[in-house]
Structures are given as structure tokens and as C-alpha cells.
Design a protein around this motif. Structure first.
Motif, PDB file in Angstrom:
ATOM      1  N   ARG A   9       0.835  -1.215   0.000  1.00 50.38           N
ATOM      2  CA  ARG A   9       0.000   0.000   0.000  1.00 50.38           C
ATOM      3  C   ARG A   9       0.858   1.249   0.000  1.00 50.38           C
ATOM      4  N   THR A  10       1.947   1.222   0.742  1.00 46.06           N
ATOM      5  CA  THR A  10       2.851   2.384   0.781  1.00 46.06           C
ATOM      6  C   THR A  10       3.445   2.650  -0.595  1.00 46.06           C
ATOM      7  N   TYR A  11       3.962   1.605  -1.214  1.00 56.03           N
ATOM      8  CA  TYR A  11       4.569   1.780  -2.524  1.00 56.03           C
ATOM      9  C   TYR A  11       3.534   2.079  -3.606  1.00 56.03           C
ATOM     10  N   GLN A  12       2.302   1.596  -3.400  1.00 56.38           N
ATOM     11  CA  GLN A  12       1.236   1.956  -4.330  1.00 56.38           C
ATOM     12  C   GLN A  12       1.003   3.462  -4.313  1.00 56.38           C
ATOM     13  N   GLY A  13       0.997   4.037  -3.105  1.00 56.53           N
ATOM     14  CA  GLY A  13       0.831   5.489  -2.993  1.00 56.53           C
ATOM     15  C   GLY A  13       1.991   6.247  -3.599  1.00 56.53           C
ATOM     16  N   VAL A  14       3.222   5.772  -3.351  1.00 53.71           N
ATOM     17  CA  VAL A  14       4.408   6.425  -3.931  1.00 53.71           C
ATOM     18  C   VAL A  14       4.342   6.377  -5.450  1.00 53.71           C
ATOM     19  N   HIS A  15       4.023   5.197  -5.990  1.00 52.14           N
ATOM     20  CA  HIS A  15       3.963   5.022  -7.442  1.00 52.14           C
ATOM     21  C   HIS A  15       2.900   5.920  -8.066  1.00 52.14           C
ATOM     22  N   THR A  16       1.741   5.968  -7.428  1.00 56.42           N
ATOM     23  CA  THR A  16       0.625   6.753  -7.982  1.00 56.42           C
ATOM     24  C   THR A  16       0.951   8.231  -8.023  1.00 56.42           C
ATOM     25  N   TRP A  17       1.398   8.780  -6.913  1.00 59.82           N
ATOM     26  CA  TRP A  17       1.548  10.237  -6.848  1.00 59.82           C
ATOM     27  C   TRP A  17       2.802  10.739  -7.554  1.00 59.82           C
ATOM     28  N   SER A 169       9.064   1.844  -7.204  1.00 59.09           N
ATOM     29  CA  SER A 169       7.849   1.449  -6.477  1.00 59.09           C
ATOM     30  C   SER A 169       6.950   0.578  -7.339  1.00 59.09           C
ATOM     31  N   TRP A 372      -5.332   5.886 -13.244  1.00 58.47           N
ATOM     32  CA  TRP A 372      -5.635   6.607 -12.008  1.00 58.47           C
ATOM     33  C   TRP A 372      -6.973   7.326 -12.126  1.00 58.47           C
ATOM     34  N   ARG A 376     -10.532   6.916 -10.002  1.00 57.73           N
ATOM     35  CA  ARG A 376     -11.167   8.060  -9.339  1.00 57.73           C
ATOM     36  C   ARG A 376     -12.610   8.246  -9.797  1.00 57.73           C
TER      37      ARG A 376
END
Length: 518
Positions: A9-17, A169, A372, A376
Motif C-alpha cells: 500500500r505504501t509503494y502503491q501510494g508512492v507510485h501513484t503520486w 515502487s 488513475w 477516481r
């Protein structure tokens, strides 16, 4: 391979943003970067064809230089260039502007010998179409300067640092299912799954290429800051020592012959062929000669060639971009990274490979943004920020592409009738780009997607049609029609974008899924 859910989940957030923040800027950099692999062919395609003023590979360069020195000693003493391959005027100097930078009003004095061996001089404007494509590649179109470099270079440097984080990520996210799903393109599970599988496949398959590009762009953008920071640890000593100036001024009347210059270069780099020489400050105590050295079977470390820097009077080698042996380990490593970024290895196959990988890189950022946005829209289709990002994605990505193709097409015609068409290139790009972005926000993403793709298809088809019309109007059809690679490629892309436009209109591809919910 198992990875804990919280880590994923952490790396998913890093990758997305990191991808969202950097994606649009990098799309332009990669799309324009793929075109830089053929920027000289594009510039040649857009320029009107004229009869050569001297035979190709002429052997009378020394006579030309001697006559030019006798008639224009001051201008030649300031510096001049000699192109050893051109079938146009081989000798030139800048009467206005200089070689480096994106100056649109540069003027050249070009010289050649006519059939009677008399010196002829003409003034011409320097065509900057190839430089505009490279400018978009390096800056993504951001105007302005910071210090001695364009602001866009630093923006792309920051974006590439984020891009590196997105790559790392993304690999970590895929580790648990990488072996099972690497080659899986599950179109039957819906458009979103198809685009996700395609995004992952392109990202992993071209990972080494993307890591090299990300790293080298950061180095290109911030190398001066790194050097300045490190200088404090080396008692402010310069990392690049310039040769000490001579105690006296040299004079161009004593310049050794061109053949001696070429022989000195060939002796230093056997197997390489000098194709261009630029002399600078010939009437000072610190003259230089820069030679472009070509070798189609070697890994070169510049955008097109290797470089050799000579003292034009003593013929001493001052510097070069060649491997420096055991004493130049760091220089060799840096040189290798340069060649990996520029793609100047592997011959034509390597060039086409970088062209394709550049386009796939642009696809990677575009598809990432769409994935993404799709997620959304499923959460809240009416959220203003999501709608804004959807419009920005379609507007910037398709807008940059349609603007480049429109600029190439108008360059084909303006060069026929304008002495200096450089300003028209710049105006054309930014006018079309911002007009399409505004059109996307006004009409919505689905409408803009269809007409943007259709516009690229029509303009691409118009490139080949323009060449055909101008060739038919020329005296010598076969002689004029010499840029087939550009016209054939444009025709292929016209078909591809027309097919994509039809898919969008029928709402059967994923980027119709997003607009359909607006």
C-alpha cells in the motif's frame, strides 16, 4: 514472492503520486525525445530543396579556406566552421548570434567555390526546426531561464527524480504477481484491465532503458549544482582545468593546413572519420578547434558523434570524449551514460529502437494517468479535481502531439516563402498546444480525444501530401523527393491515429471509459 500488504500500500501510494505529478511533463519529453532520433531528417524534410553549390565530399577545402582568409581575415580569425560532408556551402561563420542556445534570429555567412574556383559568399538564416524538437525534449516546452540554462531543464530533472521513484515502487508492487502476469494481456476482462496489463508490460520490459533515462536526465539537469557543492571539499579547485593561455597571440595566417588538422585527429582516434571542424578565437592566445568524429561501428558519446578538441596551431589534443583508459575511470563511466541516453550506438537498429522505446515511454505515462483517473471516476464521477485532471491529461498529451505535427506541416510550407521561419515554428507550437488544451476544457475529454486523434491523423497524412504536391511542382521530381522515411512514417502514424480515433468514437477503448462518465 510475498510482500506485506502494508508495504504494498505504501509503494502503491508512492507510485501513484510520483507518476501523476511527473507524468504529463515526461510525456512531452519522451514524445519529443523519440523524434530527436530523426530530427535531422525532419529538418531536411521541411527545408526546400536546392541544387548543390559544390560537389559532395569535395577535396578543395584548403583552397576555399585560403581564399576566405585572404578576403575576410577578421571574420575568419574570430572563428568559422567547415562541414566536410555537405553538398551545400561547406564553410560558414555566424554574422549574428552563436551556435549554442535557442536563438531564432541567428544569421550565417556561407561560402563556397563556384565552377570557376571563385569565392562566393551568401547570407542565410539558420533553420531551427531540429533545435525546436530538441528544445521540447529537454524542457517540455517550459519557457524562461535559470542561470545559464532553461528552466524546463530543471523541471524535467525534478520530474525524472520522481520518475525514478515511480519505477522502483512500480516494480515492488508487481513483485508478488510478476511471474504469473508478466505477459498476460487480459482484454476479455475489460478495458481497464487491458490498459493495466499493457502499462505493466511496457514498464517492466523497458525498465533498464527507463532507469538509464531517469538517472541521466537528473545528472544533465543538476550537474553544475553537484560540481559547485563538491568544490567546497576540494578547496574550490575547478574540476575541469582549462589549458593555460599562451604568452602570445596566434594569427590565422599561420594556421596549419586542414589536412594536417584532420591527420592529427585521425592519428589520435584511428577508425574515426572527421566530418566537421569548428575553429574559435584563432587570433587570440587561446584558440581551439572542435572536431566531430564519426564511427558508425563505435559507441559515440555525443548526440551524433564523438568530439575531439585540438589546439589548431600546435595540433596538441586538449580534450576529447573518447575512453581515457585506466586513468579515466570516472570519465569513461560518465561518457557511457551519455551514449546510453543519446542512443548513439547500434547503428540504424539502435536509433529505431530508441524511437520506439521513447514512444512507449510516452504511452507509459499516458496510460498511468488514465488508470488513475478511471479509478477516481469509479469513486466519484463528479469530483471537480478529477474532472480537471482528466481534461489536463487529454489536453496536454494530445495537445503536445498535435502541436508538433502541425508545426512540422506548416514548416514544410513557410520555408518555401519566408527567409526566417524560425519564429513561425515557435508560434505554431504554442498556439496549437494551448488552443487544444482550452478546447479540451471547453468541450470535454471524450469530444477532445476523438478530434485530437483525428487531427493528428489528418495532419500526419497532410505531411506526405505536401511533399507530393511540392515535388510535382518542382523541376526534378526524383531529386526533390528525398525524405521518404519521414513521409512513410507519417503515413503509418496517420493510419494508427485514425484507427484510435474510430475506437474512441465507438467507446470501445479505455480512454472512452473515462470521458463517457463526464
Amino acid at each position: 514472492m510475498r510482500v506485506r500488504a502494508d508495504i504494498l500500500r505504501t509503494y502503491q501510494g508512492v507510485h501513484t503520486w510520483t507518476g501523476i505529478i511527473a507524468g504529463l511533463v515526461l510525456f512531452i519529453g519522451f514524445y519529443a525525445g523519440s523524434l530527436t532520433m530523426f530530427k535531422h531528417e525532419l529538418a531536411q524534410w521541411a527545408n526546400p530543396v536546392s541544387a548543390p553549390v559544390t560537389k559532395p565530399h569535395t577535396n578543395n577545402h584548403q583552397t576555399l579556406v585560403d581564399q576566405a582568409i585572404a578576403k575576410y581575415p577578421e571574420q575568419m580569425g574570430n572563428g568559422f566552421s567547415l562541414d566536410l560532408l555537405t553538398n551545400q556551402a561547406p564553410l560558414s561563420w555566424y554574422s549574428q548570434g552563436k551556435e549554442r542556445g535557442m536563438k531564432l534570429d541567428n544569421q550565417l555567412q556561407v561560402l563556397y567555390l563556384n565552377q570557376q574556383n571563385d569565392l562566393v559568399i551568401q547570407q542565410q538564416n539558420e533553420n531551427k526546426l531540429a533545435d525546436l524538437i530538441d528544445y521540447l525534449h529537454r524542457t517540455a516546452g517550459f519557457a524562461g531561464e535559470i542561470g545559464h540554462d532553461q528552466s524546463g531543464v530543471y523541471i524535467l530533472g525534478i520530474a525524472s527524480a520522481l520518475y525514478f521513484l515511480a519505477l522502483v515502487s512500480g516494480v515492488i508492487i508487481l513483485l508478488p504477481t510478476l511471474v504469473k502476469t508478466f505477459f498476460a494481456i487480459r482484454k476479455e476482462k475489460g478495458a481497464s484491465r487491458f490498459w493495466l496489463d499493457s502499462h505493466n508490460l511496457v514498464g517492466i520490459a523497458s525498465l533498464p532503458f527507463h532507469l538509464i533515462i531517469a538517472f541521466t536526465v537528473v545528472v544533465f539537469a543538476f550537474h553544475d549544482l553537484v560540481y559547485d557543492g563538491l568544490s567546497a571539499f576540494y578547496d574550490d579547485k575547478s574540476f575541469f582545468q582549462r589549458p593555460a593561455p599562451a604568452a602570445h597571440n596566434y594569427h590565422i595566417a599561420n594556421l596549419p593546413s586542414i589536412n594536417k588538422q584532420l591527420l592529427a585527429a585521425k592519428n589520435y582516434a584511428p577508425g574515426y572519420e572527421p566530418i566537421h571542424i569548428t575553429f574559435n578565437r584563432l587570433n587570440t592566445n587561446s584558440p581551439t578547434a572542435t572536431l566531430k568524429m564519426s564511427n558508425s561501428s563505435a559507441v559515440v558519446r555525443g548526440p551524433d558523434t564523438d568530439y575531439l578538441f585540438l589546439h589548431p596551431y600546435t595540433l596538441e589534443v586538449l580534450n576529447s570524449s573518447y575512453p581515457q583508459g585506466g586513468d579515466g575511470v570516472w570519465g569513461n563511466i560518465v561518457g557511457s551514460f551519455f551514449s546510453l541516453h543519446f542512443g548513439t550506438y547500434g547503428g540504424e537498429w539502435g536509433r529505431w529502437g530508441y524511437f520506439v522505446m521513447g514512444l512507449l515511454g510516452a504511452f507509459l505515462f499516458y496510460s498511468g494517468n488514465l488508470l488513475w483517473l478511471d479509478k477516481r471516476f469509479k469513486q466519484d464521477a463528479n469530483k471537480r479535481s478529477t474532472r480537471f485532471m482528466a481534461n489536463l491529461t487529454i489536453g496536454v498529451c494530445l495537445g503536445s502531439m498535435i502541436a508538433v505535427v502541425a508545426t512540422l506541416l506548416q514548416a514544410k510550407w513557410t520555408n518555401q516563402y519566408m527567409g526566417n521561419a524560425n519564429y513561425s515554428y515557435l508560434y505554431s507550437y504554442y498556439l496549437v498546444f494551448f488552443a487544444f488544451v482550452a478546447y479540451t476544457f471547453f468541450k470535454g475529454t471524450h469530444h477532445a480525444s476523438y478530434w485530437g486523434l483525428m487531427g493528428i491523423a489528418l495532419l500526419s497524412a497532410g505531411m506526405g501530401v505536401s511533399t507530393l504536391i511540392q515535388a510535382l511542382l518542382a523541376d526534378d521530381f526524383l531529386k526533390y523527393y528525398q525524405s521518404g522515411i519521414v513521409d512513410i512514417s507519417a503515413a503509418v502514424f496517420a493510419l494508427i491515429f485514425y484507427y484510435c480515433a474510430k475506437k474512441v468514437r465507438n467507446k470501445s477503448v479505455s480512454y472512452a471509459v473515462i470521458p463517457a462518465k463526464l
